[in-house]
Structure formats: C-alpha cells, structure tokens
Design an enzyme around this catalytic site. Sequence first.
Site, PDB file in Angstrom:
ATOM      1  N   SER A 418       0.840  -1.198   0.000  1.00 42.35           N
ATOM      2  CA  SER A 418       0.000   0.000   0.000  1.00 42.35           C
ATOM      3  C   SER A 418       0.876   1.250   0.000  1.00 42.35           C
ATOM      4  O   SER A 418       1.628   1.477  -0.945  1.00 42.35           O
ATOM      5  CB  SER A 418      -0.958  -0.044   1.195  1.00 42.35           C
ATOM      6  OG  SER A 418      -1.941   0.957   1.121  1.00 42.35           O
ATOM      7  N   ASP A 468     -10.031  -4.162  -5.664  1.00 40.46           N
ATOM      8  CA  ASP A 468      -9.446  -3.061  -4.889  1.00 40.46           C
ATOM      9  C   ASP A 468      -9.981  -1.732  -5.430  1.00 40.46           C
ATOM     10  O   ASP A 468      -9.860  -1.456  -6.632  1.00 40.46           O
ATOM     11  CB  ASP A 468      -7.920  -3.112  -5.021  1.00 40.46           C
ATOM     12  CG  ASP A 468      -7.203  -2.106  -4.122  1.00 40.46           C
ATOM     13  OD1 ASP A 468      -7.881  -1.222  -3.537  1.00 40.46           O
ATOM     14  OD2 ASP A 468      -5.971  -2.196  -4.017  1.00 40.46           O
ATOM     15  N   HIS A 497      -8.112  -4.647  -1.266  1.00 42.05           N
ATOM     16  CA  HIS A 497      -6.835  -4.016  -0.907  1.00 42.05           C
ATOM     17  C   HIS A 497      -6.052  -4.862   0.094  1.00 42.05           C
ATOM     18  O   HIS A 497      -4.879  -4.616   0.336  1.00 42.05           O
ATOM     19  CB  HIS A 497      -7.105  -2.630  -0.323  1.00 42.05           C
ATOM     20  CG  HIS A 497      -5.918  -1.726  -0.349  1.00 42.05           C
ATOM     21  ND1 HIS A 497      -5.351  -1.243  -1.511  1.00 42.05           N
ATOM     22  CD2 HIS A 497      -5.161  -1.219   0.662  1.00 42.05           C
ATOM     23  CE1 HIS A 497      -4.312  -0.472  -1.227  1.00 42.05           C
ATOM     24  NE2 HIS A 497      -4.174  -0.452   0.089  1.00 42.05           N
TER      25      HIS A 497
END
Length: 521
Positions: A418, A468, A497
Amino acid sequence: MISGIHHLTGISSNAQANYNFYANLLGLRLVKRTINHNDPLTLHLFYGDAIAAPGTLLTFFVWQGAERGRPGAGQATELGLQVPLAQIGAWIERFIQHSIPFEGPKKVGDQTHLTILDPDGQQIVLVGRSALPTGQPWAGSTVPRAMQIRGIHHTTFLTDQPAATGALLTQHLGFQGQGQISGRETYQAPTPAGHTVYLQDARGFWPAASGAGTLHHVAFRTPNLAQTEAALHTAGADELTAMREHGYFQSIYLRESGGSVIEVASEGPGFTLDEDIATLGSSLVLPPALESRRPEITAALPAIQLLGEEPFMTPDLQWIHRIIPGKSKQTLLLLHGTGGDENQLLDLGRQLAPEATLLSVRGRSLEEGAPRFFRRFSATAYDQPHLRAEAAALAQFVREATTAYQLDPTQVIALGYSNGANIALASLIHDPAPYAGAVLIRPVMAVEQPPTTDLHHRPVLVLHGQSDPFLPFGEPITPYLQAQNAAVQEERLPAGHELTDRDLVLIKAWLAEQAGPIGSA
C-alpha cells in the site's frame, strides 16, 4: 493477600537513554535484560536493588522511537521511590551536578518529596523517609551507599471510578485505607515495605493514551498466587487472565474498574533463576524455547553500552528501522502501509524469504498519529514535493544501510504494501541504483509526472486486487515500468486491498527466482 508492590512497568522510547537515567543517574542495578514474552523483538529491562528483590523492581518495555504517551484517566502514573530522608539534600546536589531539573523538596506528612522526569517524561518522585524497607544497596552503584534508592514507595491511579478502584484495593488486594493525603485517597499495604497506592479522582479527565513516558501496568505481589486468583475470579474481576509463566515469577492480569491494568505476581522463584547474582543484567537472557533465535533477536534489539564497557558506534541513518540478519545475500527492504511501523512486516518478510536479511523502515510522515511515508491531501492526491524528497531520502538510506550493515548492494529488493509500495515505486524510479528489484503490493501511481528512467531490466512484481477500489489508480504502473525497461510481472488477484494467501505464494516464488545475482547496482 497482597504483600505489596512487586514491580512497576513503564514504556521507553530509547534503551540507552533509559539505562543512562536509571542505572547511571539513579544508581539502580540493571538486574535483567530479556524480552517481552508476547513480542520477542521487544527489549524488556529490569532495574532493582543488589539482589533484584520484589518491591524494588522497575521494568521497561523498550519501544525504540515510540511516540510519547498521554497521561489520563484509566492509567497508573508516578514512580515513587524510597530514599533515606537525610539524603534528600545529597540528591538535590546530584541533580544539579547532572543538570537535571527538579521540583521540591516538598513536605508531605512526615515525608519529603523530590520530583524529576525521566528522558521519556515519566514522573519520578523520590520519597525521603526515616523508616526504610530492607532493599539491599549495591556495591557497583554510581550512587554512594548511604543515599541509594531502597525500593518502590508508591504509584498513583488516575481513575474515573474512585469508589470501585478503592474497593478493589481494600476488599480484594488487602490494602488499608488511610484517608486523604494531599487531596488523594491513600491506601497502604499491610507490610513493613510501606508500599502505597494513591487514587486521583480523574472524572472528566481525557482518557490515557499508551506510549513512551507512561506506565504500562502495576504489579502487586502475593505469597499465594493461586489463592489470590481464586478470590479475584469469585469477585468477578474484569478481564482476569489465566495464570502466565514468566520464568522469574508467575502472574495473572486484570483491568480495574477505572481502566488501569493490574498484574498480580508470585514472590518467586526470582531473578537468579538463570543467572548468578554477581552477573545479573550482564547479558541478554532468553526463554529456552527462543534460544535458537538468539542471533536474530539480538540483532533486532537495541544495543546498550553498559557501565565500564568500551564505547560502540551505531549508524545514524536518520530513519527508525530494524535489521534482522539472514543467511543469504538477499535483503528485503520492508515498507509498511499507512498506520504500520518498522515491526509490521517482519513476520511476513521471514515467511517470504526465510534466509534473507530483513531491513524494515518506519515512515517519517505522521497523519493523525499514523506513520506514512509521505504526506497526502486526500486518498488519491499526494504532496508531490514531499513525495519526491522522501523517495530520494529513502534511496540514500538504503545506500548508507548497505554500507553500515555490510549488505550485498546487488541484492536489495524493496517490498512495500500500500503506502509502502507507493514509496518503493517512487524511490525506484527516481533513483534506481540502490535497488535490485521491487515487490509492489496494492500500489498506485502516486507520482504525478513520473520521470523517464532506464531500469536496466530490474525485476518488479506488481500485485493488484481485482476488487481493490484503488485499482484504477494502479493500472498505469505496469505499462510505465515496461516503458522504462523493467522486467515486470503483474498479477491481478481475486481480492480487494487486503493481503491474501495467494499474494504470499506468488511473492515467495518470485523472491526465490531472484535469489541469485540479479541486475546491477
């Protein structure tokens, strides 16, 4: 029946500063260096008298680089330590000589209080008393025998349920109410040690926030832990745990009505269980089950220069980080997601590459107290100058760490999740030289005007989640990297995600393929 306080446990952000204060300035003996049994990569320091007697022990979890906590309701505060009343003047002189600010001396009943702060802001109160417990002075102390600290005197609970907290102390822990002293309800253990608990009415106060400079818990001691456990269970104590084995003692934990964590510990077997009394604290002690991990754990824990040891130098690399040496030449640069820290991906890294060195870094940007690697204006709008600056700084950190820790410069692979994937990508494309490749888990193209950079066939694994919500912002990454001459493998997984088991399988296989010489530095 409780026989007094066993130990007080705080949180420190710097192992060396903590040792310098409690051992060098206050003259306590470092009686044990071990680890938090729930987190083997957290250093746990114990200080006490010459024989590490219960009732003299201060302990600290070292969360290196931790942010300051906030005292408030639902927390114990103050470390009260007993010293000879006649030596308060000598302690004032010592603090002046060492440029330590202090408050007092202040008369409290038949006692004299002198207050200072430790390096993390934890309040320490030296309590001058005529009648002292039998804490054993230590011949190796930096403080003259006559003025040495003789053990714990008190702590204070900040509670918004003062009646309920007081009832726990008197009805179930055996303390005796002494009425109000200096505006605080006062309770005393029925033993010669004179251990005291103050209750500060904290109704309307802000809640406590754990962090450096705060107390994690207060531990009381009992000669019969099983009996005390049964009594607390019958009384319906909140969040009462099963008995836990710590090696040096057994204990149970509960949370009192006001919110503070309380431990109840057995008197023994004591701290000389695995060390001779003459060598207490001289080396790191691990539980037998963790001895096989000693090299890994020792490398990950912050080092301390003890009194009399030769000075050592640690690299000043400007980033909070942890390094866990491996057996292969490969190094994984682990870069956490928003709200993580340098510990978040260590277990993942070890699963993915069991033989690799792990170099895990904490982002330097704080948003609402959550570490990130660069500032953002919204979920998909980023501070471009700050992003470029931190990307360059990260590449420089990798260069310096490679030299300082003698890593193979051709084998450093950035692995980010991320926000960590975004900084890994930004750093790679702005300054590819320190990197041999990258694993980007759920990345987006955070750089608005990415540069033209020849990546010289560096391998990059890009892992997107098909559902996502950030996928549209990550789709430009693969064609961009291919245009920069990178060897890209992209996978789109049936995921959002979050990280999945399929991610782990793909990354582990990809890293194994890269384990030989890859690319050029």
